[in-house]
Design a protein around this motif. Sequence first.
Motif, PDB file in Angstrom:
ATOM      1  N   ILE A  98     -15.354  -9.980  20.722  1.00 26.41           N
ATOM      2  CA  ILE A  98     -14.993  -8.686  20.143  1.00 26.41           C
ATOM      3  C   ILE A  98     -16.271  -7.989  19.684  1.00 26.41           C
ATOM      4  O   ILE A  98     -17.123  -8.592  19.038  1.00 26.41           O
ATOM      5  CB  ILE A  98     -14.034  -8.854  18.933  1.00 26.41           C
ATOM      6  CG1 ILE A  98     -12.751  -9.583  19.332  1.00 26.41           C
ATOM      7  CG2 ILE A  98     -13.729  -7.504  18.289  1.00 26.41           C
ATOM      8  CD1 ILE A  98     -11.879  -8.849  20.315  1.00 26.41           C
ATOM      9  N   SER A  99     -16.390  -6.712  20.008  1.00 23.30           N
ATOM     10  CA  SER A  99     -17.518  -5.892  19.567  1.00 23.30           C
ATOM     11  C   SER A  99     -16.974  -4.906  18.534  1.00 23.30           C
ATOM     12  O   SER A  99     -16.462  -3.847  18.885  1.00 23.30           O
ATOM     13  CB  SER A  99     -18.123  -5.156  20.765  1.00 23.30           C
ATOM     14  OG  SER A  99     -19.145  -4.286  20.352  1.00 23.30           O
ATOM     15  N   PHE A 100     -17.062  -5.283  17.258  1.00 19.29           N
ATOM     16  CA  PHE A 100     -16.436  -4.531  16.170  1.00 19.29           C
ATOM     17  C   PHE A 100     -17.197  -3.248  15.887  1.00 19.29           C
ATOM     18  O   PHE A 100     -18.421  -3.264  15.715  1.00 19.29           O
ATOM     19  CB  PHE A 100     -16.370  -5.399  14.916  1.00 19.29           C
ATOM     20  CG  PHE A 100     -15.547  -4.806  13.811  1.00 19.29           C
ATOM     21  CD1 PHE A 100     -14.176  -4.941  13.803  1.00 19.29           C
ATOM     22  CD2 PHE A 100     -16.164  -4.123  12.771  1.00 19.29           C
ATOM     23  CE1 PHE A 100     -13.416  -4.397  12.772  1.00 19.29           C
ATOM     24  CE2 PHE A 100     -15.413  -3.571  11.740  1.00 19.29           C
ATOM     25  CZ  PHE A 100     -14.037  -3.713  11.745  1.00 19.29           C
ATOM     26  N   ASP A 129     -19.139 -10.108  18.263  1.00 15.84           N
ATOM     27  CA  ASP A 129     -18.395 -11.343  17.983  1.00 15.84           C
ATOM     28  C   ASP A 129     -17.721 -11.355  16.617  1.00 15.84           C
ATOM     29  O   ASP A 129     -17.648 -12.392  15.945  1.00 15.84           O
ATOM     30  CB  ASP A 129     -19.313 -12.565  18.139  1.00 15.84           C
ATOM     31  CG  ASP A 129     -19.829 -12.696  19.558  1.00 15.84           C
ATOM     32  OD1 ASP A 129     -19.052 -12.424  20.495  1.00 15.84           O
ATOM     33  OD2 ASP A 129     -21.019 -13.028  19.739  1.00 15.84           O
ATOM     34  N   GLN A 164     -13.900 -12.288  16.069  1.00 12.96           N
ATOM     35  CA  GLN A 164     -13.905 -13.497  16.879  1.00 12.96           C
ATOM     36  C   GLN A 164     -14.813 -13.269  18.080  1.00 12.96           C
ATOM     37  O   GLN A 164     -15.153 -12.123  18.394  1.00 12.96           O
ATOM     38  CB  GLN A 164     -12.484 -13.871  17.319  1.00 12.96           C
ATOM     39  CG  GLN A 164     -11.824 -12.867  18.237  1.00 12.96           C
ATOM     40  CD  GLN A 164     -10.372 -13.216  18.520  1.00 12.96           C
ATOM     41  OE1 GLN A 164      -9.656 -13.681  17.648  1.00 12.96           O
ATOM     42  NE2 GLN A 164      -9.932 -12.979  19.729  1.00 12.96           N
ATOM     43  N   HIS A 203     -14.994  -1.311  25.586  1.00 12.38           N
ATOM     44  CA  HIS A 203     -14.762  -2.418  24.652  1.00 12.38           C
ATOM     45  C   HIS A 203     -16.026  -3.159  24.462  1.00 12.38           C
ATOM     46  O   HIS A 203     -16.785  -3.308  23.734  1.00 12.38           O
ATOM     47  CB  HIS A 203     -13.661  -3.323  25.178  1.00 12.38           C
ATOM     48  CG  HIS A 203     -13.231  -4.388  24.218  1.00 12.38           C
ATOM     49  ND1 HIS A 203     -12.481  -4.104  23.110  1.00 12.38           N
ATOM     50  CD2 HIS A 203     -13.462  -5.699  24.204  1.00 12.38           C
ATOM     51  CE1 HIS A 203     -12.255  -5.220  22.462  1.00 12.38           C
ATOM     52  NE2 HIS A 203     -12.839  -6.197  23.089  1.00 12.38           N
ATOM     53  N   GLU A 223      -4.780  -6.413  18.501  1.00 14.23           N
ATOM     54  CA  GLU A 223      -5.723  -6.828  19.534  1.00 14.23           C
ATOM     55  C   GLU A 223      -5.916  -8.340  19.490  1.00 14.23           C
ATOM     56  O   GLU A 223      -6.095  -8.984  20.505  1.00 14.23           O
ATOM     57  CB  GLU A 223      -7.059  -6.116  19.308  1.00 14.23           C
ATOM     58  CG  GLU A 223      -8.093  -6.398  20.372  1.00 14.23           C
ATOM     59  CD  GLU A 223      -9.376  -5.636  20.153  1.00 14.23           C
ATOM     60  OE1 GLU A 223     -10.320  -5.882  20.903  1.00 14.23           O
ATOM     61  OE2 GLU A 223      -9.436  -4.800  19.228  1.00 14.23           O
ATOM     62  N   TYR A 224      -5.833  -8.923  18.280  1.00 12.89           N
ATOM     63  CA  TYR A 224      -6.029 -10.368  18.141  1.00 12.89           C
ATOM     64  C   TYR A 224      -5.049 -10.954  17.132  1.00 12.89           C
ATOM     65  O   TYR A 224      -5.429 -11.626  16.195  1.00 12.89           O
ATOM     66  CB  TYR A 224      -7.482 -10.688  17.747  1.00 12.89           C
ATOM     67  CG  TYR A 224      -8.111  -9.664  16.840  1.00 12.89           C
ATOM     68  CD1 TYR A 224      -7.888  -9.667  15.470  1.00 12.89           C
ATOM     69  CD2 TYR A 224      -8.892  -8.644  17.367  1.00 12.89           C
ATOM     70  CE1 TYR A 224      -8.445  -8.723  14.644  1.00 12.89           C
ATOM     71  CE2 TYR A 224      -9.456  -7.690  16.540  1.00 12.89           C
ATOM     72  CZ  TYR A 224      -9.235  -7.745  15.184  1.00 12.89           C
ATOM     73  OH  TYR A 224      -9.800  -6.791  14.367  1.00 12.89           O
ATOM     74  N   ALA A 272      -7.429   1.148  19.863  1.00 12.84           N
ATOM     75  CA  ALA A 272      -7.821   0.037  20.729  1.00 12.84           C
ATOM     76  C   ALA A 272      -6.689  -0.216  21.726  1.00 12.84           C
ATOM     77  O   ALA A 272      -6.520   0.541  22.673  1.00 12.84           O
ATOM     78  CB  ALA A 272      -8.144  -1.197  19.902  1.00 12.84           C
TER      79      ALA A 272
END
Length: 172
Positions: free
Chosen positions: A18-20, A12, A15, A172, A95-96, A122
Amino acid sequence: MDFKEYIRVIPDFPQPGISFKDITTLLMNGEAYRKAIEELKTMVGDLKIDVIAGPEARGFVVGAPLAYALGVGFTPIRKSGKLPYETIEADYDLEYGKDKLAMHVDAVKEGQNVLIADDLLATGGTISTSVNLIRKLGGNVVGAAFLIELEDLKGRDKMPGVDVFTLMKYDH
């Protein structure tokens, strides 16, 4: 070496959903960092490379040491307004979010073979924009090298004709 052991996954971020994949834990380990660059060097070693281009900011920590290891030059791809000389620019989707990338107009010479290096592939927005900027300058993109690829986001599909090299692959 299992490089995934050196990647910290943060759920998260930045945001929800999302798996950073945090590469700072790999960078902090001198042996793992060195071996990652050596492995990328081996992966791209058969390519004829004149210069490596790295997108801001983590492309610098992958691209510059890789350029050094290969004995070639390095050129940065920066966000708009960060380069001091005349630039070319292009908009792209993240991506965001959205952003704009720039390169010096003399960063790549006509006909030079360029490898793009970055930490993560990504959605392909940053890298496909980088490919387009290099081609506008007359460069030949011979490949793109990454520490990590998020396969399910299909970023490599945005770079037809560009060989992609990655050390680690994740969903992802």
